[in-house]
Design an enzyme around this catalytic site. Structure first.
Site, mmCIF file in Angstrom:
data_model
loop_
_atom_site.group_PDB
_atom_site.id
_atom_site.type_symbol
_atom_site.label_atom_id
_atom_site.label_comp_id
_atom_site.label_asym_id
_atom_site.label_seq_id
_atom_site.Cartn_x
_atom_site.Cartn_y
_atom_site.Cartn_z
ATOM 1 N N ASP A 143 0.852 -1.060 0.083
ATOM 2 C CA ASP A 143 -0.227 -0.079 0.095
ATOM 3 C C ASP A 143 0.882 1.396 -0.009
ATOM 4 O O ASP A 143 1.611 1.415 0.944
ATOM 5 C CB ASP A 143 -1.016 0.064 1.345
ATOM 6 C CG ASP A 143 -1.927 1.292 1.249
ATOM 7 O OD1 ASP A 143 -2.457 1.491 0.282
ATOM 8 O OD2 ASP A 143 -1.732 2.039 2.350
ATOM 9 N N GLU A 171 -0.751 -1.857 -5.818
ATOM 10 C CA GLU A 171 -1.938 -1.209 -5.972
ATOM 11 C C GLU A 171 -1.709 -0.283 -7.345
ATOM 12 O O GLU A 171 -0.559 0.214 -7.249
ATOM 13 C CB GLU A 171 -2.513 -0.347 -5.041
ATOM 14 C CG GLU A 171 -3.840 0.281 -5.274
ATOM 15 C CD GLU A 171 -4.299 1.115 -4.128
ATOM 16 O OE1 GLU A 171 -5.554 1.712 -3.947
ATOM 17 O OE2 GLU A 171 -3.551 1.469 -3.102
ATOM 18 N N CYS A 198 -14.811 -1.071 12.497
ATOM 19 C CA CYS A 198 -15.785 -1.410 11.534
ATOM 20 C C CYS A 198 -16.909 -1.809 12.364
ATOM 21 O O CYS A 198 -17.014 -1.917 13.534
ATOM 22 C CB CYS A 198 -15.338 -2.783 10.806
ATOM 23 S SG CYS A 198 -16.625 -3.514 9.607
ATOM 24 N N ASP A 250 -3.514 1.795 7.051
ATOM 25 C CA ASP A 250 -2.547 1.378 6.038
ATOM 26 C C ASP A 250 -2.504 -0.066 5.970
ATOM 27 O O ASP A 250 -2.372 -0.908 4.996
ATOM 28 C CB ASP A 250 -1.106 1.804 6.093
ATOM 29 C CG ASP A 250 -1.108 3.321 5.953
ATOM 30 O OD1 ASP A 250 -1.970 3.836 5.311
ATOM 31 O OD2 ASP A 250 -0.538 4.057 6.842
#
Length: 386
Positions: free
Chosen positions: A194, A277, A355, A364
């Site tokens: 990332d 990515e 969450c 990250d």
């Protein structure tokens, strides 16, 4: 595969004069040929062929009073300058027709006498490496080279470059075989990456802190830039001030390149599979402000290109994850998969989030796990270049 090896050159004073002449001759031939092609287009005439341009602006031009000094440069250097013009037109037409990948290319422009100049010698020029390690160039002589390693094979061409800071380099193109590294345990060594700004990269189990090479030299750079802007144009002090600015740029670029080479080599050696990515780096850097400056300072695009090339050469699995994949917003907890994470520019300030399933995520590290999982799926489907 073809690789490029670059080494520092130390030409003598007479050799620097001959190189300056070669740079100028190559530039003039390019501009003369470009002017002829543009004139033919405006008049509706047939486009001159490469052979016609070569005969007119190299062979015949050397016999004229205005261009007799073209004989000071190797004929191969002048021919390669014409080849560069042909390649520029080919890229332009392919881009306009939609057959060329990558950003759109415009038509070739006239070359100016800038701080950075280059010429190219091919095998036809009969350049060679002497027994004492010097680079023998036609009409220039034996130039001292600082070798840092041996070339894996005989070079097919060499490009001599003078950068803005006044340094000379020899860039060799050689054929090299792939060197697969010993295989590692895939489940233990595969990693997602990332990329970011506050942290350069987050891998499986470790983070690479941002080096901020430009930021560290920014104060010194601004001072040198102010001195340059105050100097009178055309004066000796202005040339010195411009050289000082170029040397700061070169120092930053050298450190950044060394950092990227070291980190990509370490990642390639420690990881059997790498999932990265596919960021829109050009779009990120096009916006004004401090964030755009940091994007350019990181050189994330260079990092991605070098890492991909090394993975292919050393037999590592490499896959790109789509830039629209919600790696940051997606919950990586097993069995959850909800998309509740921070998003947008304001979300960049949020470094951790919780969450609805109760899992607390580091921004990250959560993105790295999702990129790793998505990359594994892409490889399983047989489309690693997504």
């Amino acid at each position: 595969m073809k690789l490029r090896y670059q080494f520092r050159l130390y030409p003598s004073a007479p050799q620097r004069i001959m190189l300056a002449k070669a740079f100028g001759c190559a530039r003039i031939v390019f501009n003369d040929a470009l002017r002829a092609r543009q004139g033919a287009y405006k008049q509706g005439a047939e486009r001159p062929t490469a052979a016609e341009l070569s005969k007119r602006f190299v062979t015949d031009a050397k016999k004229t009073e205005d261009r007799h000094w073209l004989d000071d440069a190797s004929a191969v250097v002048l021919q390669q300058s014409l080849r560069d013009l042909e390649a520029a037109y080919s890229n332009f037409f392919a881009s306009r027709n939609g057959t060329r990948k990558g950003p759109r290319m415009g038509p070739p422009k006239f070359k100016k006498k800038t701080s950075r100049q280059s010429i190219r010698f091919t095998a036809n020029a009969r350049f060679s490496i002497t027994g004492n390690g010097a680079l023998r160039l036609p009409k220039i002589g034996d130039v001292k080279v600082k070798w840092s390693r041996e070339l894996p094979s005989a070079p097919s061409s060499v490009t001599v470059v003078k950068d803005a800071s006044g340094r000379y380099f020899a860039s060799f193109v050689v054929e090299a075989e792939d060197k697969p590294l010993p295989e590692l345990d895939l489940d233990e060594t595969e990693t997602g990456i990332d990329l970011g700004l506050s942290t350069y990269a987050v891998l499986r189990g470790r983070k690479i802190s941002s080096p901020k090479f430009f930021r560290r030299q920014e104060k010194k750079f601004r001072r040198a830039q102010r001195k340059l802007s105050r100097a009178q144009k055309g004066s000796g002090n202005r040339r010195k001030a411009k050289l000082a600015v170029s040397k700061i740029h070169a120092k930053i670029a050298d450190k950044r390149r060394d950092f990227i080479e070291r980190e990509t080599t370490r990642i390639t050696r420690e990881s059997q599979a790498v999932y990265l990515e596919d960021l829109n780096v050009k779009g990120m850097g096009s916006k004004k402000g401090k964030r755009a400056k940091s994007v350019h300072d990181q050189s994330l695009g260079m990092f991605a290109r070098i890492l991909e090339a090394k993975c292919h050469r050393y037999g590592r699995v490499f896959a790109k994850v789509d830039r629209f994949f919600p790696s940051t917003q997606l919950c990586s907890a097993p069995g959850c998969g909800s998309i509740e994470g921070p998003r947008g520019l304001e979300g960049l300030k949020i470094r951790s989030w919780t969450c609805s399933c109760g899992t607390v995520h580091d921004r990250d590290e959560n993105a790295e796990r999702n990129i790793r999982r998505e990359g594994r799926r892409i490889v399983a489907e047989g489309r690693p270049d997504t």
